[in-house]
Design a protein around this motif. Sequence first.
Motif, PDB file in Angstrom:
ATOM      1  N   UNK A  19       0.838  -1.205   0.000  1.00  0.00           N
ATOM      2  CA  UNK A  19       0.000   0.000   0.000  1.00  0.00           C
ATOM      3  C   UNK A  19       0.871   1.252   0.000  1.00  0.00           C
ATOM      4  N   UNK A  20       1.912   1.259   0.825  1.00  0.00           N
ATOM      5  CA  UNK A  20       2.778   2.432   0.905  1.00  0.00           C
ATOM      6  C   UNK A  20       3.522   2.665  -0.411  1.00  0.00           C
ATOM      7  N   UNK A  21       3.886   1.595  -1.089  1.00  0.00           N
ATOM      8  CA  UNK A  21       4.611   1.726  -2.357  1.00  0.00           C
ATOM      9  C   UNK A  21       3.668   2.137  -3.476  1.00  0.00           C
ATOM     10  N   UNK A  22       2.486   1.547  -3.536  1.00  0.00           N
ATOM     11  CA  UNK A  22       1.582   1.755  -4.662  1.00  0.00           C
ATOM     12  C   UNK A  22       0.461   2.746  -4.398  1.00  0.00           C
ATOM     13  N   UNK A  23       0.279   3.189  -3.169  1.00  0.00           N
ATOM     14  CA  UNK A  23      -0.769   4.154  -2.856  1.00  0.00           C
ATOM     15  C   UNK A  23      -0.448   5.519  -3.444  1.00  0.00           C
ATOM     16  N   UNK A  24      -1.445   6.393  -3.462  1.00  0.00           N
ATOM     17  CA  UNK A  24      -1.229   7.739  -3.966  1.00  0.00           C
ATOM     18  C   UNK A  24      -0.426   8.552  -2.959  1.00  0.00           C
ATOM     19  N   UNK A  25       0.094   9.677  -3.395  1.00  0.00           N
ATOM     20  CA  UNK A  25       0.839  10.556  -2.509  1.00  0.00           C
ATOM     21  C   UNK A  25      -0.050  11.026  -1.355  1.00  0.00           C
ATOM     22  N   UNK A  26      -1.308  11.319  -1.657  1.00  0.00           N
ATOM     23  CA  UNK A  26      -2.225  11.743  -0.596  1.00  0.00           C
ATOM     24  C   UNK A  26      -2.489  10.605   0.386  1.00  0.00           C
ATOM     25  N   UNK A  27      -2.612   9.371  -0.123  1.00  0.00           N
ATOM     26  CA  UNK A  27      -2.781   8.215   0.764  1.00  0.00           C
ATOM     27  C   UNK A  27      -1.593   8.108   1.706  1.00  0.00           C
ATOM     28  N   UNK A  28      -0.400   8.270   1.161  1.00  0.00           N
ATOM     29  CA  UNK A  28       0.813   8.164   1.979  1.00  0.00           C
ATOM     30  C   UNK A  28       0.859   9.266   3.034  1.00  0.00           C
ATOM     31  N   UNK A  29       0.481  10.485   2.648  1.00  0.00           N
ATOM     32  CA  UNK A  29       0.466  11.592   3.606  1.00  0.00           C
ATOM     33  C   UNK A  29      -0.547  11.329   4.708  1.00  0.00           C
ATOM     34  N   UNK A  30      -1.738  10.848   4.340  1.00  0.00           N
ATOM     35  CA  UNK A  30      -2.768  10.573   5.342  1.00  0.00           C
ATOM     36  C   UNK A  30      -2.321   9.508   6.329  1.00  0.00           C
ATOM     37  N   UNK A  31      -1.522   8.565   5.882  1.00  0.00           N
ATOM     38  CA  UNK A  31      -1.042   7.496   6.743  1.00  0.00           C
ATOM     39  C   UNK A  31       0.125   7.967   7.607  1.00  0.00           C
ATOM     40  N   UNK A  32       1.020   8.772   7.042  1.00  0.00           N
ATOM     41  CA  UNK A  32       2.261   9.126   7.722  1.00  0.00           C
ATOM     42  C   UNK A  32       2.201  10.405   8.544  1.00  0.00           C
ATOM     43  N   UNK A  33       1.300  11.326   8.230  1.00  0.00           N
ATOM     44  CA  UNK A  33       1.183  12.560   9.001  1.00  0.00           C
ATOM     45  C   UNK A  33       0.008  12.399   9.950  1.00  0.00           C
ATOM     46  N   UNK A  34       0.316  12.234  11.214  1.00  0.00           N
ATOM     47  CA  UNK A  34      -0.689  11.949  12.230  1.00  0.00           C
ATOM     48  C   UNK A  34      -1.436  13.218  12.638  1.00  0.00           C
ATOM     49  N   UNK A  35      -0.735  14.340  12.694  1.00  0.00           N
ATOM     50  CA  UNK A  35      -1.330  15.610  13.112  1.00  0.00           C
ATOM     51  C   UNK A  35      -2.259  16.124  12.006  1.00  0.00           C
ATOM     52  N   UNK A  36      -3.578  16.098  12.269  1.00  0.00           N
ATOM     53  CA  UNK A  36      -4.560  16.469  11.243  1.00  0.00           C
ATOM     54  C   UNK A  36      -4.445  17.923  10.826  1.00  0.00           C
ATOM     55  N   UNK A  37      -4.132  18.808  11.765  1.00  0.00           N
ATOM     56  CA  UNK A  37      -3.986  20.233  11.433  1.00  0.00           C
ATOM     57  C   UNK A  37      -2.791  20.435  10.503  1.00  0.00           C
ATOM     58  N   UNK A  38      -1.691  19.767  10.799  1.00  0.00           N
ATOM     59  CA  UNK A  38      -0.499  19.869   9.957  1.00  0.00           C
ATOM     60  C   UNK A  38      -0.780  19.318   8.558  1.00  0.00           C
ATOM     61  N   UNK A  39      -1.472  18.198   8.477  1.00  0.00           N
ATOM     62  CA  UNK A  39      -1.828  17.615   7.187  1.00  0.00           C
ATOM     63  C   UNK A  39      -2.696  18.577   6.382  1.00  0.00           C
ATOM     64  N   UNK A  40      -3.676  19.200   7.035  1.00  0.00           N
ATOM     65  CA  UNK A  40      -4.552  20.160   6.357  1.00  0.00           C
ATOM     66  C   UNK A  40      -3.747  21.355   5.841  1.00  0.00           C
ATOM     67  N   UNK A  41      -2.782  21.808   6.632  1.00  0.00           N
ATOM     68  CA  UNK A  41      -1.956  22.933   6.202  1.00  0.00           C
ATOM     69  C   UNK A  41      -1.103  22.549   4.993  1.00  0.00           C
ATOM     70  N   UNK A  42      -0.524  21.364   5.011  1.00  0.00           N
ATOM     71  CA  UNK A  42       0.272  20.923   3.867  1.00  0.00           C
ATOM     72  C   UNK A  42      -0.588  20.810   2.609  1.00  0.00           C
ATOM     73  N   UNK A  43      -1.836  20.372   2.757  1.00  0.00           N
ATOM     74  CA  UNK A  43      -2.732  20.279   1.602  1.00  0.00           C
ATOM     75  C   UNK A  43      -3.034  21.664   1.039  1.00  0.00           C
ATOM     76  N   UNK A  44      -3.197  22.664   1.912  1.00  0.00           N
ATOM     77  CA  UNK A  44      -3.426  24.043   1.459  1.00  0.00           C
ATOM     78  C   UNK A  44      -2.185  24.581   0.755  1.00  0.00           C
ATOM     79  N   UNK A  45      -1.024  24.301   1.318  1.00  0.00           N
ATOM     80  CA  UNK A  45       0.229  24.758   0.716  1.00  0.00           C
ATOM     81  C   UNK A  45       0.410  24.152  -0.665  1.00  0.00           C
ATOM     82  N   UNK A  46       0.013  22.910  -0.815  1.00  0.00           N
ATOM     83  CA  UNK A  46       0.164  22.221  -2.091  1.00  0.00           C
ATOM     84  C   UNK A  46      -0.580  22.930  -3.225  1.00  0.00           C
TER      85      UNK A  46
END
Length: 70
Positions: A15-42
Motif C-alpha cells: 500500500x505504501x509503495x503503490x498508494x497515492x501521494x495523498x494516501x501516503x500523507x494521510x497514513x504518515x502525518x498523524x497531526x490532522x492540522x499539519x496535514x490540512x496545512x500541507x494540503x493548502x500549501x500544495x
Amino acid sequence: MPLVNTSGSGVSPDYLINGTLEDKANVNIIDEKLLAQFKKIERMPEDKKLLLIEFLDGFIFKTTVQNLTQ
C-alpha cells in the motif's frame, strides 16, 4: 497479492509503495492540522511553495543544531 505488514503501522508495504501521494500523507502525518496545512500549501503558486519549503528547511536545520548542542 498484498505484502504482509511487519512494520506494526497497520499498513502493508505494498500500500505504501503503490498508494497515492495523498494516501501516503494521510497514513504518515498523524497531526490532522499539519496535514490540512500541507494540503493548502500544495495548492499555492510554485513560488510561494518554494518560499515555505526554504523556511521549513531553515527552521528544521536550526532545531536540529540546537538539539545537538543540548
